[in-house]
Design a protein around this motif. Structure first.
Motif, short mmCIF file in Angstrom:
data_model
loop_
_atom_site.label_atom_id
_atom_site.label_comp_id
_atom_site.label_asym_id
_atom_site.label_seq_id
_atom_site.Cartn_x
_atom_site.Cartn_y
_atom_site.Cartn_z
N ASN A 18 0.80 -1.23 0.00
CA ASN A 18 0.00 0.00 0.00
C ASN A 18 0.83 1.28 0.00
OD1 ASN A 18 0.74 -0.86 2.62
ND2 ASN A 18 -0.75 0.52 3.55
N HIS A 19 2.18 1.17 -0.03
CA HIS A 19 3.02 2.37 -0.12
C HIS A 19 3.90 2.21 -1.35
CE1 HIS A 19 1.64 3.64 3.79
NE2 HIS A 19 2.12 2.55 4.38
N ALA A 20 3.70 3.02 -2.36
CA ALA A 20 4.38 2.86 -3.65
C ALA A 20 5.89 3.06 -3.55
CB ALA A 20 3.81 3.85 -4.66
N ASP A 31 5.02 -6.44 12.55
CA ASP A 31 4.16 -6.03 13.66
C ASP A 31 4.97 -5.12 14.58
OD1 ASP A 31 2.20 -7.58 12.58
OD2 ASP A 31 2.14 -9.06 14.20
N ASN A 32 4.28 -4.18 15.21
CA ASN A 32 4.96 -3.17 16.02
C ASN A 32 5.29 -3.74 17.41
OD1 ASN A 32 2.78 -1.24 14.23
ND2 ASN A 32 4.97 -0.81 14.14
N ALA A 33 6.31 -4.59 17.44
CA ALA A 33 6.76 -5.21 18.70
C ALA A 33 8.19 -5.67 18.50
CB ALA A 33 5.87 -6.40 19.04
N ASP A 63 14.19 6.16 14.89
CA ASP A 63 14.90 4.98 14.38
C ASP A 63 14.03 3.73 14.55
OD1 ASP A 63 16.94 3.21 13.63
OD2 ASP A 63 17.92 3.28 15.59
N ARG A 64 14.15 2.77 13.62
CA ARG A 64 13.47 1.47 13.73
C ARG A 64 14.54 0.37 13.63
NH1 ARG A 64 7.74 0.93 12.68
NH2 ARG A 64 6.79 2.84 13.42
N PRO A 65 15.36 0.16 14.68
CA PRO A 65 16.51 -0.73 14.58
C PRO A 65 16.14 -2.19 14.38
CG PRO A 65 16.15 -0.07 16.86
CD PRO A 65 15.21 0.76 16.02
N THR A 86 8.74 9.76 4.74
CA THR A 86 7.39 9.22 4.60
C THR A 86 7.49 7.73 4.26
OG1 THR A 86 7.07 9.41 2.19
CG2 THR A 86 6.76 11.42 3.48
N TRP A 87 6.36 7.03 4.29
CA TRP A 87 6.35 5.59 3.99
C TRP A 87 6.54 5.31 2.50
CZ3 TRP A 87 7.28 2.63 7.92
CH2 TRP A 87 6.83 2.97 9.20
N THR A 88 6.45 6.34 1.67
CA THR A 88 6.71 6.12 0.23
C THR A 88 8.09 6.63 -0.18
OG1 THR A 88 5.49 8.15 -0.23
CG2 THR A 88 4.30 6.08 -0.51
N PRO A 117 11.39 -1.25 10.39
CA PRO A 117 10.86 -0.39 9.33
C PRO A 117 10.04 -1.25 8.37
CG PRO A 117 13.09 -1.07 8.80
CD PRO A 117 12.79 -1.65 10.17
N ASN A 118 9.45 -0.69 7.35
CA ASN A 118 8.90 -1.51 6.27
C ASN A 118 10.09 -2.00 5.45
OD1 ASN A 118 6.31 -1.15 7.15
ND2 ASN A 118 5.75 0.37 5.59
N LEU A 119 10.28 -3.33 5.41
CA LEU A 119 11.48 -3.90 4.79
C LEU A 119 11.15 -4.36 3.37
CD1 LEU A 119 14.46 -4.66 5.32
CD2 LEU A 119 13.65 -6.91 6.05
C1 GCU Z 1 1.67 2.81 9.24
C2 GCU Z 1 2.10 2.43 7.84
C3 GCU Z 1 2.67 1.02 7.83
C4 GCU Z 1 3.77 0.93 8.84
C5 GCU Z 1 3.24 1.31 10.21
C6 GCU Z 1 4.30 1.27 11.31
O1 GCU Z 1 0.56 2.05 9.63
O2 GCU Z 1 1.00 2.51 6.95
O3 GCU Z 1 3.13 0.70 6.53
O4 GCU Z 1 4.32 -0.36 8.88
O5 GCU Z 1 2.71 2.61 10.18
O6 GCU Z 1 4.35 2.20 12.09
O7 GCU Z 1 5.07 0.32 11.39
#
Ligand code: GCU
Length: 135
Positions: A18-20, A31-33, A63-65, A86-88, A117-119
């Motif tokens: 969903n992020h180009a 997942d955020n954990a 940071d998202r280590p 941004t996510w894009t 992060p989004n990998l």
């Molecule tokens: C938003 C974003 C996701 C991302 C998430 C996050 O929801 O749309 O792509 O993974 O934030 O904080 O991890």
């Protein structure tokens, strides 16, 4: 060679698109954990040092280590994945690991409560062989 995250083993996360701007057909949203992971399998023709280039997006300010383990052994602690704005917006982070001959698992694990992060992918290149050698 490039290994797409959406084709790897995903533990507590999802392949999304969903992020180009990603490579391949999507990316992994961890997942955020802490402890959520993506695991790749890389075949090495010989033992050696490999450069990992990890493509990602981080649309937050923090940071998202990720921790990087090879063959179950911790190789890199708390590799930083700073904001890409941004996510894009997609960026990359590079590190070096040692591979053994044959199959190597490369596990990228969220090191903080926000998750990784989004990998998007990892590119794996021999660091001590001829330039551009792929694994
Ligand atoms: C938003 C974003 C996701 C991302 C998430 C996050 O929801 O749309 O792509 O993974 O934030 O904080 O991890």
């Amino acid at each position: 060679m490039r290994y797409e995250a959406e084709s790897a083993v995903i533990s507590e996360g999802a392949a999304e698109s969903n992020h180009a701007g990603y490579s391949g057909s999507g990316f992994v949203n961890f997942d955020n954990a802490a402890g959520t992971y993506v695991e790749f399998t890389v075949n090495a023709p010989a033992a050696g040092s490999a450069t990992l280039t990890l493509g990602y997006a981080n649309g937050t300010a923090a940071d998202r280590p990720l921790d990087i383990a090879v063959g179950g052994d911790q190789a890199v602690d708390n590799l930083a994945f700073p904001s890409t704005d941004t996510w894009t917006d997609w960026g990359s982070v590079t590190t070096t690991v040692t591979l053994k001959p044959g199959a190597n698992t490369i596990r990228t694990t969220s090191a903080a409560a926000e998750g990784g992060p989004n990998l998007d992918y990892i590119d794996v290149t021999a660091a001590d062989g001829p330039a551009g050698t792929d694994y």
